[in-house]
Every structure is written in structure tokens, then in C-alpha cells.
Design an enzyme around this catalytic site. Sequence first.
Site, PDB file in Angstrom:
ATOM      1  N   ARG A 176      -6.515  -8.134 -33.180  1.00 50.08           N
ATOM      2  CA  ARG A 176      -7.531  -9.201 -33.160  1.00 50.08           C
ATOM      3  C   ARG A 176      -8.058  -9.441 -31.743  1.00 50.08           C
ATOM      4  NH1 ARG A 176      -4.632 -12.941 -37.180  1.00 50.08           N
ATOM      5  NH2 ARG A 176      -4.264 -14.514 -35.595  1.00 50.08           N
ATOM      6  N   ARG A 180     -11.234  -5.163 -22.802  1.00 51.74           N
ATOM      7  CA  ARG A 180     -12.576  -4.891 -22.269  1.00 51.74           C
ATOM      8  C   ARG A 180     -12.545  -4.341 -20.858  1.00 51.74           C
ATOM      9  NH1 ARG A 180     -14.526 -10.168 -23.654  1.00 51.74           N
ATOM     10  NH2 ARG A 180     -15.035 -10.034 -25.869  1.00 51.74           N
ATOM     11  N   ARG A 254       4.048 -19.681 -41.600  1.00 54.26           N
ATOM     12  CA  ARG A 254       4.373 -20.146 -40.260  1.00 54.26           C
ATOM     13  C   ARG A 254       3.621 -21.457 -40.100  1.00 54.26           C
ATOM     14  NH1 ARG A 254       8.456 -19.554 -37.159  1.00 54.26           N
ATOM     15  NH2 ARG A 254       7.931 -19.539 -34.957  1.00 54.26           N
ATOM     16  N   ARG A 285       0.799 -22.992 -26.477  1.00 53.09           N
ATOM     17  CA  ARG A 285      -0.404 -23.279 -25.697  1.00 53.09           C
ATOM     18  C   ARG A 285      -0.658 -24.775 -25.640  1.00 53.09           C
ATOM     19  NH1 ARG A 285      -4.732 -20.467 -29.922  1.00 53.09           N
ATOM     20  NH2 ARG A 285      -4.350 -21.880 -31.636  1.00 53.09           N
ATOM     21  N   GLU A 310       1.248 -27.023 -28.662  1.00 53.49           N
ATOM     22  CA  GLU A 310       1.468 -26.401 -29.977  1.00 53.49           C
ATOM     23  C   GLU A 310       2.842 -25.729 -30.021  1.00 53.49           C
ATOM     24  OE1 GLU A 310      -1.642 -23.838 -31.362  1.00 53.49           O
ATOM     25  OE2 GLU A 310      -3.197 -25.316 -30.915  1.00 53.49           O
ATOM     26  N   TYR A 358      -4.904 -14.651 -44.117  1.00 57.26           N
ATOM     27  CA  TYR A 358      -5.523 -15.361 -43.001  1.00 57.26           C
ATOM     28  C   TYR A 358      -7.018 -15.055 -42.970  1.00 57.26           C
ATOM     29  CZ  TYR A 358      -6.869 -17.234 -38.594  1.00 57.26           C
ATOM     30  OH  TYR A 358      -7.523 -17.975 -37.649  1.00 57.26           O
ATOM     31  N   ASP A 360     -10.655 -16.347 -40.867  1.00 55.03           N
ATOM     32  CA  ASP A 360     -11.349 -17.245 -39.958  1.00 55.03           C
ATOM     33  C   ASP A 360     -12.357 -18.044 -40.764  1.00 55.03           C
ATOM     34  OD1 ASP A 360     -10.222 -16.998 -37.415  1.00 55.03           O
ATOM     35  OD2 ASP A 360     -11.281 -15.121 -37.028  1.00 55.03           O
TER      36      ASP A 360
HETATM   37  P1  FAD Z   1      -7.910 -25.348 -45.656  1.00 55.86           P
HETATM   38  O1  FAD Z   1      -8.813 -25.764 -44.570  1.00 55.86           O
HETATM   39  O2  FAD Z   1      -6.453 -25.277 -45.366  1.00 55.86           O
HETATM   40  O3  FAD Z   1      -8.137 -26.328 -46.905  1.00 55.86           O
HETATM   41  C1  FAD Z   1      -7.295 -26.382 -48.017  1.00 55.86           C
HETATM   42  C2  FAD Z   1      -7.262 -27.809 -48.507  1.00 55.86           C
HETATM   43  O4  FAD Z   1      -6.590 -27.846 -49.771  1.00 55.86           O
HETATM   44  C3  FAD Z   1      -6.488 -28.763 -47.598  1.00 55.86           C
HETATM   45  O5  FAD Z   1      -7.311 -29.846 -47.217  1.00 55.86           O
HETATM   46  C4  FAD Z   1      -5.317 -29.209 -48.456  1.00 55.86           C
HETATM   47  O6  FAD Z   1      -4.954 -30.564 -48.213  1.00 55.86           O
HETATM   48  C5  FAD Z   1      -5.861 -29.043 -49.849  1.00 55.86           C
HETATM   49  N1  FAD Z   1      -4.810 -28.887 -50.855  1.00 55.86           N
HETATM   50  C6  FAD Z   1      -3.808 -27.995 -50.868  1.00 55.86           C
HETATM   51  N2  FAD Z   1      -3.033 -28.191 -51.960  1.00 55.86           N
HETATM   52  C7  FAD Z   1      -3.561 -29.218 -52.641  1.00 55.86           C
HETATM   53  C8  FAD Z   1      -3.188 -29.897 -53.832  1.00 55.86           C
HETATM   54  N3  FAD Z   1      -2.105 -29.547 -54.531  1.00 55.86           N
HETATM   55  N4  FAD Z   1      -3.959 -30.921 -54.259  1.00 55.86           N
HETATM   56  C9  FAD Z   1      -5.043 -31.310 -53.564  1.00 55.86           C
HETATM   57  N5  FAD Z   1      -5.431 -30.709 -52.403  1.00 55.86           N
HETATM   58  C10 FAD Z   1      -4.697 -29.672 -51.958  1.00 55.86           C
HETATM   59  N6  FAD Z   1     -10.803 -20.052 -37.858  1.00 55.86           N
HETATM   60  C11 FAD Z   1     -11.782 -19.766 -36.980  1.00 55.86           C
HETATM   61  O7  FAD Z   1     -12.834 -19.235 -37.374  1.00 55.86           O
HETATM   62  N7  FAD Z   1     -11.656 -20.098 -35.649  1.00 55.86           N
HETATM   63  C12 FAD Z   1     -10.542 -20.702 -35.153  1.00 55.86           C
HETATM   64  O8  FAD Z   1     -10.459 -20.973 -33.949  1.00 55.86           O
HETATM   65  C13 FAD Z   1      -9.472 -20.995 -36.059  1.00 55.86           C
HETATM   66  N8  FAD Z   1      -8.357 -21.611 -35.625  1.00 55.86           N
HETATM   67  C14 FAD Z   1      -7.345 -21.868 -36.522  1.00 55.86           C
HETATM   68  C15 FAD Z   1      -6.174 -22.484 -36.057  1.00 55.86           C
HETATM   69  C16 FAD Z   1      -5.133 -22.740 -36.943  1.00 55.86           C
HETATM   70  C17 FAD Z   1      -3.876 -23.428 -36.465  1.00 55.86           C
HETATM   71  C18 FAD Z   1      -5.265 -22.362 -38.307  1.00 55.86           C
HETATM   72  C19 FAD Z   1      -4.141 -22.586 -39.291  1.00 55.86           C
HETATM   73  C20 FAD Z   1      -6.417 -21.764 -38.777  1.00 55.86           C
HETATM   74  C21 FAD Z   1      -7.465 -21.516 -37.880  1.00 55.86           C
HETATM   75  N9  FAD Z   1      -8.657 -20.933 -38.333  1.00 55.86           N
HETATM   76  C22 FAD Z   1      -9.657 -20.658 -37.442  1.00 55.86           C
HETATM   77  C23 FAD Z   1      -8.852 -20.599 -39.759  1.00 55.86           C
HETATM   78  C24 FAD Z   1      -9.504 -21.746 -40.537  1.00 55.86           C
HETATM   79  O9  FAD Z   1      -8.714 -22.902 -40.458  1.00 55.86           O
HETATM   80  C25 FAD Z   1      -9.645 -21.309 -42.003  1.00 55.86           C
HETATM   81  O10 FAD Z   1     -10.485 -20.219 -42.126  1.00 55.86           O
HETATM   82  C26 FAD Z   1     -10.190 -22.391 -42.897  1.00 55.86           C
HETATM   83  O11 FAD Z   1      -9.573 -23.620 -42.667  1.00 55.86           O
HETATM   84  C27 FAD Z   1      -9.943 -22.004 -44.320  1.00 55.86           C
HETATM   85  O12 FAD Z   1     -10.409 -22.983 -45.175  1.00 55.86           O
HETATM   86  P2  FAD Z   1      -9.699 -23.227 -46.567  1.00 55.86           P
HETATM   87  O13 FAD Z   1     -10.590 -24.129 -47.305  1.00 55.86           O
HETATM   88  O14 FAD Z   1      -9.312 -21.946 -47.189  1.00 55.86           O
HETATM   89  O15 FAD Z   1      -8.297 -23.922 -46.222  1.00 55.86           O
HETATM   90  N1  UDP Z   2      -1.419 -13.132 -28.350  1.00 53.72           N
HETATM   91  C1  UDP Z   2      -0.621 -12.850 -27.280  1.00 53.72           C
HETATM   92  N2  UDP Z   2      -0.806 -13.529 -26.114  1.00 53.72           N
HETATM   93  C2  UDP Z   2      -1.757 -14.483 -25.976  1.00 53.72           C
HETATM   94  C3  UDP Z   2      -2.590 -14.764 -27.076  1.00 53.72           C
HETATM   95  C4  UDP Z   2      -2.396 -14.072 -28.260  1.00 53.72           C
HETATM   96  O1  UDP Z   2       0.255 -12.017 -27.383  1.00 53.72           O
HETATM   97  O2  UDP Z   2      -1.870 -15.085 -24.895  1.00 53.72           O
HETATM   98  C5  UDP Z   2      -1.172 -12.401 -29.612  1.00 53.72           C
HETATM   99  C6  UDP Z   2      -0.246 -13.168 -30.564  1.00 53.72           C
HETATM  100  O3  UDP Z   2       0.558 -12.234 -31.230  1.00 53.72           O
HETATM  101  C7  UDP Z   2      -1.199 -13.806 -31.529  1.00 53.72           C
HETATM  102  C8  UDP Z   2      -2.272 -12.736 -31.644  1.00 53.72           C
HETATM  103  O4  UDP Z   2      -2.376 -12.206 -30.322  1.00 53.72           O
HETATM  104  O5  UDP Z   2      -0.583 -14.074 -32.775  1.00 53.72           O
HETATM  105  C9  UDP Z   2      -3.620 -13.260 -32.104  1.00 53.72           C
HETATM  106  O6  UDP Z   2      -4.037 -14.260 -31.209  1.00 53.72           O
HETATM  107  P1  UDP Z   2      -5.145 -15.300 -31.577  1.00 53.72           P
HETATM  108  O7  UDP Z   2      -5.406 -16.120 -30.376  1.00 53.72           O
HETATM  109  O8  UDP Z   2      -6.268 -14.574 -32.214  1.00 53.72           O
HETATM  110  O9  UDP Z   2      -4.410 -16.136 -32.689  1.00 53.72           O
HETATM  111  P2  UDP Z   2      -4.550 -17.639 -33.155  1.00 53.72           P
HETATM  112  O10 UDP Z   2      -3.313 -18.263 -32.629  1.00 53.72           O
HETATM  113  O11 UDP Z   2      -5.806 -18.216 -32.578  1.00 53.72           O
HETATM  114  O12 UDP Z   2      -4.567 -17.529 -34.619  1.00 53.72           O
END
Ligand code: FAD
Ligand code: UDP
Length: 373
Positions: A176, A180, A254, A285, A310, A358, A360
Amino acid sequence: MKKFDYLIVGSGLFGATFAYRATKSGKKCLVIDKRPQLGGNVYCEKIEGINVHKYGAHIFHTSNKYVWDFVNSFVEFNRYTNSPIANYKGKLYNLPFNMNTFYQMWGVTTPAEAKAKIEEQKAEALAALNGREPTNLEEQALVLVGKDIFEKLIKEYTEKQWGRDCKNLPAFIINRLPVRMAFDNNYFNDKYQGIPIGGYNKLIEGLLEGVDCKMETDFFKEYKDSWRNDAEKLVYSGAIDEYFDYKYGKLDWRSVYFKTNILDCSNYQGNAVVNYTSRDYSYTRIIEHKHFEMFGSAVYDCPKTVVSEEYPVEYKEGMEPYYPVNNEKNNALADKYRLLALQEKNVIFGGRLGLYQYFDMAPIIEYVLNMKM
Ligand code: FAD
Ligand code: UDP
């Protein structure tokens, strides 16, 4: 005639985008979410005038113009460019791995010098592979960027993040990150990137405008047995194993614990994202939320700051399931559930939890925009 065409479980980007499209095409939807707010993981909480990404920092990025125009039709996005800094034992390195990082690591000043250094660093790993493809994250990282970067910027961070040895993690996780041969600290390769001006809640409000929504409503407590009385179809973006009552066992996730503090200073770390890549700190981080939306003097116009450390943790009941653990055991188990899901009549599974994959944000939206309604 039933009250709703769709009962939509989950108001994250999957559920909200689905509700938007279905409503536009004349269908009646009810969105339920067990949380006290809408938006799933992109929900932001306003603290001291700062949008705090309560469920983890979210940066929107895509190369799909259609998706970019779609989200911008609800809220304008700013020009935020993600450029995390890595802190390894007090020394700072730019991410993703680029000419700045190579200069900081080895003092090399040209792409040719950097390439030569990486080749030298990779030699041992390539010899050990003896012609075969890397099969785990450690092997993949070593052939991508060599030993020094692996040891200082990848190994300990990744093992904190996933709670597993790099040898026991799939290679794709590290792919991911871009590598560069240019002085370019932009974390993403995508054409478009930014944060909604005023926060993600505006995007969710736009998607769900005019849609019936109920918060603090758990599907399993209130609708599991009765939804077919009220709705023609179910759109389910909760956890797939929970839907089937964990009949084949539980999928691993996780999770992350966010320790959020309000600090009495305007600018704590000078960047939205600082990664702590050594084991000396148990967090991976620190996010300083204001830098996603405040730039230049605006950072100082806001007297306080909010930071979140985090701490990745193994998922237990009561925590938020964040990242699917896509190893062989879980992938096989998820396949069994996906097979059951295919047989479930009038139920559409989707999203990160419903597909145990997973995604985005942009690919989730793209997925829904491509669905047949
Ligand atoms: P969610 O946003 O998780 O929504 C699911 C919803 O279902 C929740 O609100 C939950 O409460 C509800 N739900 C679950 N079970 C029930 C139930 N039984 N009854 C009623 N409601 C329920 N993407 C990016 O593009 N850029 C980023 O920088 C990025 N950072 C991220 C960082 C983290 C820590 C995480 C975990 C994800 C990140 N993502 C990022 C991914 C992004 O969060 C997801 O693509 C997006 O949230 C997916 O949307 P979703 O609707 O599938 O899930
Ligand atoms: N990673 C790493 N060092 C860093 C940042 C990321 O080794 O400083 C690795 C780590 O394994 C991570 C993966 O790259 O799970 C993807 O990172 P990204 O930032 O895309 O993950 P996010 O935590 O935003 O989902």
C-alpha cells in the site's frame, strides 16, 4: 405493501451512499445504526472548534473523477495532502519512502545513489529468496526498500500495528505504501485528495438528507426477527459473522484504542500525522486533528489543539472492529460466511464489516455507485 423498500443496517459510507442512491431512485429507506451518531467511522466530533476524527484519521483520496465529483457535490474538499513524518528514536524521516527519506537515512542526494544503496541493501534478502516470490511482509519489505528502512521504519511499527511478527503477515499490506525516486512526501499516488471543508459529517448529512434514520438501534436487538414485516430487502453493513450468529466461529479483527487529549497550545507537532516507528512507544502514531483543516495562520487562530495517540489492540467484545485480519485462517472462515451470505434471500451484504475486507472510503463509494438498484 411494506413500509420500506430497504432496511439499511449501518450509516457508514456504505449504508449512507446506498440510502442516497436508493432514495434518488424513488425507494423508501430506513437507516439504522447502533451508535449514537451517523456516519460510521468517518464521524467527526467537534472539540475546541476542531473536527476530531473519533474513529481514526480519515484522508479521502481517489483517482476516480466520478467519485471525486460525487463527494464534492455534497461538500467542497480542501487541499490537504497527507505527508506523515516517522519518528524513530528521536530522528525524523519523511514518509512515504522517497528521496527525502533516503537522504535522511543514508545521506544520498540523487536517485542513482539511492537506487544503488537500495540494491546493496536488498542483496541479502534476494539471495535468501533464491528466485522465489516474497511470501510474507518481511520478505516483501526487504526486497522493496532493504534492511535499514525495514528495521527503522517498518518492522516495529508493523508489529505494533498488527500484534504479529512481520514474517506472519501477508506481503500485500506493505504494498500500500509507495516507494518514490523523487523528493515527494505525498503519501498517496491518487489524482485527488483532501478533507471535506467543515468535516466528514457534512458529507454524511448530504447523503442522508431526507432519509429516515434511527440511531442507537441495534439490528440484532430490534429487527433481526421482524425486518421482513417492514421492508422488502435488507442492506447489511454490520459484521458478517455476527449476522450468522458466529455459527462457524468468530472472525479476528484488529482494533485501536484512541487516547485523545486537549492540549493548551496551538501547535503540538506541526503535522497531522507523526508515526512512532520504534517499540519504545506502545502507540503507533499521534494524530493532531487541526492540521487536517487548518493551515498557516489559522493553526494559531485556534488557541488549543486536540491530539490522539493510537494504540492498536487485539479485538475483544465491546471494542470497535477496525481492520480485518486477512490471514489464511480468517480468509477461509470469511469465505464460508460469504457463501452463506449468497444464499440469504433479499439480503445485500456490503461494506468493510459485511464483506470482511479492508476498503478505503473512495472504493466503498465506487462499489455502491456501481451497484444495480
Ligand atoms: P463503517 O464506517 O464501519 O460503518 C458501519 C456502521 O454499521 C457503523 O456505524 C456501525 O455502528 C454500524 N453497525 C454495525 N453493526 C450494527 C448493528 N448490528 N446494528 C446497527 N448498526 C450496526 N479510508 C480512507 O479512504 N482513508 C483513510 O485515511 C482511512 N483511514 C481509516 C482509519 C481507520 C482506523 C479505519 C478503521 C478505516 C480507515 N479508512 C480510511 C477506511 C474507511 O473507514 C472505510 O472505508 C469506511 O468507513 C467503510 O464504510 P462502511 O460503511 O463499510 O463501514
Ligand atoms: N507502515 C510501516 N511504517 C509506517 C507506516 C506504515 O511499516 O510508518 C506499514 C504498516 O505495516 C501498515 C502498512 O504499512 O499496516 C500500511 O500503512 P497505512 O498507513 O496505509 O495504514 P493505515 O494504518 O492508514 O491503515
